[in-house]
Design an enzyme around this catalytic site. Structure first.
Site, PDB file in Angstrom:
ATOM      1  N   ARG A 180     -30.512  88.141  75.971  1.00 29.44           N
ATOM      2  CA  ARG A 180     -31.485  87.692  74.969  1.00 29.44           C
ATOM      3  C   ARG A 180     -32.586  88.728  74.750  1.00 29.44           C
ATOM      4  NH1 ARG A 180     -27.605  84.381  73.399  1.00 29.44           N
ATOM      5  NH2 ARG A 180     -27.299  82.594  74.782  1.00 29.44           N
ATOM      6  N   LYS A 299     -32.820  79.878  89.519  1.00 25.56           N
ATOM      7  CA  LYS A 299     -32.112  79.016  88.574  1.00 25.56           C
ATOM      8  C   LYS A 299     -30.936  78.428  89.333  1.00 25.56           C
ATOM      9  CE  LYS A 299     -29.520  79.035  84.199  1.00 25.56           C
ATOM     10  NZ  LYS A 299     -29.109  79.843  83.014  1.00 25.56           N
ATOM     11  N   GLU A 303     -26.051  75.469  83.890  1.00 23.84           N
ATOM     12  CA  GLU A 303     -25.159  76.383  83.170  1.00 23.84           C
ATOM     13  C   GLU A 303     -24.214  77.120  84.121  1.00 23.84           C
ATOM     14  OE1 GLU A 303     -27.683  77.460  79.213  1.00 23.84           O
ATOM     15  OE2 GLU A 303     -28.171  78.653  80.990  1.00 23.84           O
ATOM     16  N   ASP A 377     -34.497  74.039  74.652  1.00 23.21           N
ATOM     17  CA  ASP A 377     -34.304  75.448  75.007  1.00 23.21           C
ATOM     18  C   ASP A 377     -34.978  76.368  73.995  1.00 23.21           C
ATOM     19  OD1 ASP A 377     -33.397  77.703  76.319  1.00 23.21           O
ATOM     20  OD2 ASP A 377     -31.391  77.634  75.466  1.00 23.21           O
ATOM     21  N   GLU A 405     -35.084  84.557  70.904  1.00 22.08           N
ATOM     22  CA  GLU A 405     -33.658  84.237  70.913  1.00 22.08           C
ATOM     23  C   GLU A 405     -33.263  83.313  69.770  1.00 22.08           C
ATOM     24  OE1 GLU A 405     -30.606  81.701  73.837  1.00 22.08           O
ATOM     25  OE2 GLU A 405     -32.599  82.303  74.547  1.00 22.08           O
TER      26      GLU A 405
END
Length: 712
Positions: A180, A299, A303, A377, A405
């Site tokens: 990104r 994190k 995902e 997001d 992004e």
């Protein structure tokens, strides 16, 4: 030192030359000559720099003042003695500073006091603080005042940061690909470190210090365990040494499964003693090389990333195990609340709240939970995240995205200061009316508790650092709002524009900036729509996409348009995500007559025939908003064209070309979305509306597989 100051004087003379080419490398620290009268006034108020202490950071402050004031006035400003117009800098360790009786006890370690005072009968300006980094921050503030007002007379400023952690998060991979990122490759040349330290690392630290940023997470939250290997620790040590005099600590994103991947263990279970021992040993190894290492960003279980949930443990279990490893060294753990999983049927916007709110009060005191500004997001517009105010016993820091992004990458002019201000000033009603998101961030949950904010960096190897001239404003605005979350976006824009483009250009530039966020919302996703992007790279429109593996990766999941209406029902008749807010907001958001129109389709599946505040139907209003967004970009083009000659030709041409791209792509968004929603709804366009030049099938067929930001 004198050799350096001599170079500064020469540079100041060069900077005073008119109309030389610029490429944006200097950011807001250009220090170009002020208009003649203002330059003369500042010159009389800045005749010399005086200090009693010899400290690396105070030396940086002195050099910066010499560099800046020489550039602004066209006259040499170097070390000297206390005379009329002298600038005296230092901490209370200096007898000269200590004797002034300034209110240093109220400003903490990083604050500063600027005062116009008499010393030995001489008219001086004082930059005083409790620590060298406070002196450096004060020096940068003094230069900002000189740049934006053209005067250093009668100064009286006392300031300190409201947030303790003011961090950039670099989503940089070890191969220098930036996820990104739209400004080139990663700054960190790991292959050449530690043997070669690019001088740009110092320029990066200087720019961050100028806006009060005090930490940087060097690598992607989708982390590689290799960053924790000994060879990389040595490279990080070199960066930490460069950043240290500028008040910047280094952090890394750590992969939760590192004990397996590089440690040879069979498990990463946070309750396994061997795992805890591995992390403690690793922390000891890092701190032996980097005593002021900040800690870890994690994190986990999002995902596809590994985490404590893989072992039926909670986020608190994982965070607290890591916190114990870094605690003896004064380190912290920042644990991201961005979590969602396909195996959970829950509305995606509910998942972070559902997982974290029950853990309130269960995190160690050196853990801070990092929460995105909104519950999805980084969309062009979201309501504030419901976790803000819902975890009163847990320190929370906000995560915003400086890199755009979801807002046109580097080529679209979108000033994010207004967007962040909208979030920060939102009333959480927790525990009571008037408690804003900013209050949640900057009021410690207990004495000494962590506070902070993080921004996903838009910095790369492009000469202009951020991919475009105007994207620099978002880096700058982040630093200013990190220092003071109650800051004013217009004031910040005005300062940035004056320092970056010059006072003459600032007047027309600031209105462009202030309207730009609403423009991108209008031409992409008005009225609370969100996540209508093409697959993967998030470049261009894709509201028709419905073939991705996860339901909540598909735009159709988010807009739910059909023959009857459009929008996601998050009221009690739908997912009831509104209930995660304080009761007064839950009622407001669930009521179709009370919900703000700019969030209507976030919370409601509304009829195409719904009558809007304008008197138009929802269908008519949606089209009007798309048209308004395109018109605003067209207006920005005209406003920019009108200042040709007032700014340097190179940067002017770049912005003009980028605005042309933005205009073209705004039209693409408008045409593609209107064509698709007309097809889905079966409705004709209102009278007088220019139809899209192609049917929806044309826009659906567009492919941009090499757009940056998704893969290599």
């Amino acid at each position: 030192m004198l050799k350096w100051l001599g170079w500064v004087v020469l540079a100041g003379a060069l900077w005073a030359a008119p109309a030389r080419a610029e490429d944006g490398y200097d950011l807001w620290l250009r220090y170009r000559s002020l208009p003649t009268a203002q330059a003369g006034a500042v010159a009389t108020q800045a005749t010399a720099i005086v200090r009693d202490e010899r400290d690396p950071t105070i030396e940086l402050a002195a050099v910066e003042l010499a560099r800046g004031l020489s550039g602004l006035t066209g006259r040499a400003v170097a070390d000297g003695t206390v005379t009329d117009g002298a600038i005296v800098i230092g901490t209370a360790k200096s007898a000269r500073i200590a004797g002034l009786g300034l209110p240093l006890q109220s400003i903490g370690r990083e604050g500063f006091v600027l005062r116009s005072v008499a010393i030995d009968g001489k008219r001086t300006t004082v930059v005083a603080a409790n620590s060298p980094i406070g002196v450096l921050y004060g020096a940068f503030r003094l230069l900002r005042i000189a740049q934006t007002t053209g005067s250093l007379a009668n100064i009286s400023v006392t300031d300190r940061p409201k947030l303790g952690l003011r961090l950039l998060n670099h989503w940089d991979n070890l191969d220098r690909y930036v996820e990104r990122g739209y400004a080139g490759r990663s700054l960190w040349d790991w292959q050449k470190l530690p043997g070669f330290a690019d001088p740009r690392y110092t320029d990066y630290a200087r720019a961050n210090a100028s806006i009060g940023i005090n930490g940087t997470v060097l690598n992607n939250v989708n982390a590689s365990a290799d960053i924790l290997k000994p060879e990389f620790i040595g490279k990080i040590e070199t960066l930490a040494g460069i950043f240290r005099p500028w008040g910047i600590r280094v952090y890394v994103s750590a992969r939760f499964s590192a004990p397996i991947e590089i440690g040879g263990l069979k498990t990463a279970d946070p309750l396994d003693p061997q795992v805890a021992a591995w992390w403690k040993t690793k922390a000891d190894e890092i701190y032996a090389r980097i005593p002021d290492f900040g800690g870890f960003l994690i994190k986990a279980n999002s995902e596809g990333q590994p985490g404590p949930g893989d072992y039926q443990r909670s986020h608190a279990d994982g965070a607290n195990m890591l916190a114990a490893a870094v605690r003896p060294h004064g380190g912290i753990v920042m644990w991201r609340a961005f979590v969602y999983a396909s195996e959970k049927p829950e509305d995606r916007v509910r998942q972070a709240y559902s997982e974290f709110a029950p853990l309130d009060g269960k995190f160690a005191d050196n853990v801070i939970v990092q929460v995105k500004n909104g519950p999805i997001d980084f969309q062009p517009r979201e309501p504030f995240h419901p976790l803000f105010g819902a975890m009163p016993r847990t320190p929370l820091m906000m995560e915003v995205q400086i890199t755009k992004e979801y807002m046109g990458f580097a080529t679209h002019l979108v000033y994010l200061g207004t967007m962040w201000q909208e979030v920060l000033r939102s009333d959480t009603y927790r525990p009571r009316k008037g408690t804003t998101v900013a209050d949640v961030l900057d009021r410690p949950v207990r004495p000494g508790a962590l506070t902070g904010i993080a921004g996903v960096s838009n910095i790369g190897t492009d000469r202009n650092w951020s991919g475009s001239q105007f994207d620099q404003a978002n880096w700058y605005a982040f630093g200013r709002l990190a220092w003071n979350p109650d800051g004013d976006a217009r004031e910040i824009a005005r300062d940035w524009a004056a320092m970056t483009w010059g006072a003459a250009a600032a007047e027309p530039v600031v209105p462009m900036m202030m309207r730009s966020h609403e423009a991108v919302v209008d031409y992409m996703m008005p009225l609370g729509l969100n996540h209508l992007f093409a697959t993967g790279h998030h470049y261009g429109p894709g509201p028709w996409v419905d073939d991705l593996a996860r339901a909540d990766w598909n735009p159709v999941y988010f807009h739910k348009a059909d023959r009857n209406g459009i929008g996601f029902d998050r009221t009690p008749t739908g997912s009831d995500a509104a209930a995660q807010y304080a009761p007064v907001l839950a009622r407001r958001f669930s009521d179709p007559k009370a919900v703000p129109e700019n969030l209507l389709l976030w919370f409601h599946h509304a009829s195409w025939d719904r009558r809007m505040e304008s008197g138009r139907t929802l269908w008519e209003e949606l089209i009007a908003r798309y048209d308004r967004g395109v018109a605003e970009v067209t207006a920005m083009q005209g406003q920019w064209a009108a200042i040709e000659g007032q700014v340097d030709a190179q940067r002017f041409a770049e912005v003009r070309q980028f605005l042309a791209i933005q205009r073209q792509e705004a039209q693409w968004w408008r045409d593609a979305c209107i064509a698709y929603f007309a097809e889905v709804s079966g409705r004709p366009l209102p009278a007088g509306v220019t139809p899209p030049p192609h049917p929806a099938s044309y826009y659906k067929a567009i492919r941009t597989p090499w757009a940056p930001g998704n893969g290599k």
